[in-house]
Design an enzyme around this catalytic site. Structure first.
Site, short mmCIF file in Angstrom:
data_model
loop_
_atom_site.label_atom_id
_atom_site.label_comp_id
_atom_site.label_asym_id
_atom_site.label_seq_id
_atom_site.Cartn_x
_atom_site.Cartn_y
_atom_site.Cartn_z
N ASP A 34 24.48 52.54 8.37
CA ASP A 34 24.11 53.37 9.24
C ASP A 34 23.45 52.85 10.56
O ASP A 34 22.37 52.35 10.62
CB ASP A 34 23.03 54.28 8.64
CG ASP A 34 22.61 55.44 9.55
OD1 ASP A 34 22.64 55.43 10.41
OD2 ASP A 34 21.87 56.34 8.79
N GLU A 129 10.94 51.76 5.41
CA GLU A 129 12.03 52.74 5.72
C GLU A 129 11.82 53.80 4.61
O GLU A 129 12.75 53.75 3.68
CB GLU A 129 13.50 52.29 5.57
CG GLU A 129 14.41 53.21 6.67
CD GLU A 129 14.94 54.36 5.54
OE1 GLU A 129 14.29 55.20 5.18
OE2 GLU A 129 16.30 54.28 5.07
N GLU A 138 12.36 62.04 -2.07
CA GLU A 138 12.28 60.86 -2.76
C GLU A 138 10.73 60.41 -2.67
O GLU A 138 10.41 59.55 -3.39
CB GLU A 138 13.11 59.87 -2.28
CG GLU A 138 14.55 60.09 -2.38
CD GLU A 138 15.38 58.89 -1.94
OE1 GLU A 138 15.05 57.93 -1.07
OE2 GLU A 138 16.80 58.80 -2.35
N HIS A 287 23.08 58.83 7.97
CA HIS A 287 23.28 59.03 6.47
C HIS A 287 22.41 59.97 6.16
O HIS A 287 22.35 60.51 4.84
CB HIS A 287 23.14 57.56 5.66
CG HIS A 287 21.69 57.31 5.59
ND1 HIS A 287 20.75 56.71 6.28
CD2 HIS A 287 20.93 57.33 4.21
CE1 HIS A 287 19.68 56.41 5.82
NE2 HIS A 287 19.79 56.77 4.56
#
Length: 335
Positions: A34, A129, A138, A287
């Protein structure tokens, strides 16, 4: 409200699957390729060398080790690359082959499990990240903030430093009908002699609870986006687990609101320059794409109307969040 944050508030099976997924090089490759994501992190770090020169840096959820390598190239004295999955072993190979193992230390452990006294308040900069779809998915942002509370020196830097959840109403009759048509099966009144229609409404409601994750045309937006700010330097764990965002759209043109589009902008506020990584439909695709939530009952609107809304997100034990979106059109007082 019992959640306290971090990876260990999820079910064991969910966590195992999560780490298994990110241990695979194919999934690390997907993120690294990405180019928007990787180039913004690269530039944020390398264009703010003053924040990294001779500093101790922690990379939370290091994965392939790419951000640790960027930090080392920016002049970091020491980089602590924390990665709980077996991707840590792949990162070690990459770091050694690039001749930076004397700077970068791999720790194959959850950041939550590192002894506080081992690295207590010794880190100048945290890079990570931890960004998911709709920013919070997540739940890795919690690990990022836990690392801040345990290890970041007062006045230390975080990359990224803040983010904005962005929400806009959209028109998309094709998407709406496409999702509705996926439930036609339940119209069947003679399926091997059985009438299925009693479950049709339930099937439709279930289908419309599912988010659509893809890039979409920003020209379908019916108003400018509204934004919810998260400051990673000051936010609390509960701010990442329970989000309650009231907002109002000022409609710009005639249309039908079929749902809301959601994305995020992440800011890297360095000493030398500030960069903003946007996952907006107006920006090149990433992404993360964008996420759209459909309304079961679309709302017809006219220019100048105000539409009020609310998004609530509550963390669950499957390492994601339960999301509820509501929109209301205030009644017009017509004489």
């Amino acid at each position: 409200m019992e959640l306290e944050g971090g990876i260990h508030t999820n079910t064991k099976g969910t966590v195992e699957q999560y780490f298994k997924y990110y241990s695979k090089l194919s999934n690390q490759q997907n993120m690294m390729q990405d180019s928007i994501r990787t180039s913004y992190y690269h530039d944020a770090i390398l264009k703010n060398k003053a924040d990294f020169k001779d500093k101790v840096v922690m990379d939370v959820g290091a994965g392939s080790g790419i951000l640790s390598l960027f930090a080392a190239k920016a002049g970091a004295k020491k980089v602590i690359a924390v990665e709980a999955s077996s991707a840590a072993r792949s990162a070690k190979i990459l770091i050694e082959s690039n001749g930076l193992s004397h700077i970068i230390q791999i720790m194959e452990v959850c950041v939550e499990d590192i002894n506080d006294k081992e690295l207590e308040k010794s880190v100048d900069v945290i890079v990570s990240e931890p960004l998911g779809t709709i920013l919070f998915n997540e739940r890795m942002l919690e690990s990022y903030v836990i690392a801040r509370d345990k290890f970041l020196k007062p006045g230390g830097k975080m990359y990224p430093s803040e983010a904005f959840l962005c929400v806009a109403p959209f028109y998309d009759e094709r998407l709406y009908n496409e999702q509705l048509n996926k439930t036609i099966f339940w119209n069947n009144i003679s399926f091997y002699g059985i009438n299925l229609n009693a479950l049709k409404n339930q099937a439709v409601a279930e289908k419309f609870r599912q988010p659509i994750i893809e890039s979409y045309d920003p020209q379908t937006n019916l108003a400018a986006d509204v934004r919810y700010k998260v400051d990673f330097l000051t936010c609390k764990l509960i701010d990442l687990q329970h989000i309650n965002f009231d907002f109002s759209f000022d409609i710009s043109r005639v249309g039908i609101i079929h749902g809301v589009g959601v994305w995020f902008n992440a800011c890297f506020s360095g000493s030398e320059t500030t960069l903003v990584l946007s996952t907006s439909p107006f920006s090149p695709p990433t992404h993360w794409y964008q996420t759209r939530f459909l309304l079961l009952q679309p709302i017809a609107v006219n220019p100048g109307q105000s539409v009020k809304g609310n998004i609530t997100m509550n963390a669950n034990e499957e390492q994601t969040l339960d999301v509820k979106v509501t929109l209301t059109l205030p009644e017009l007082n017509v004489c």
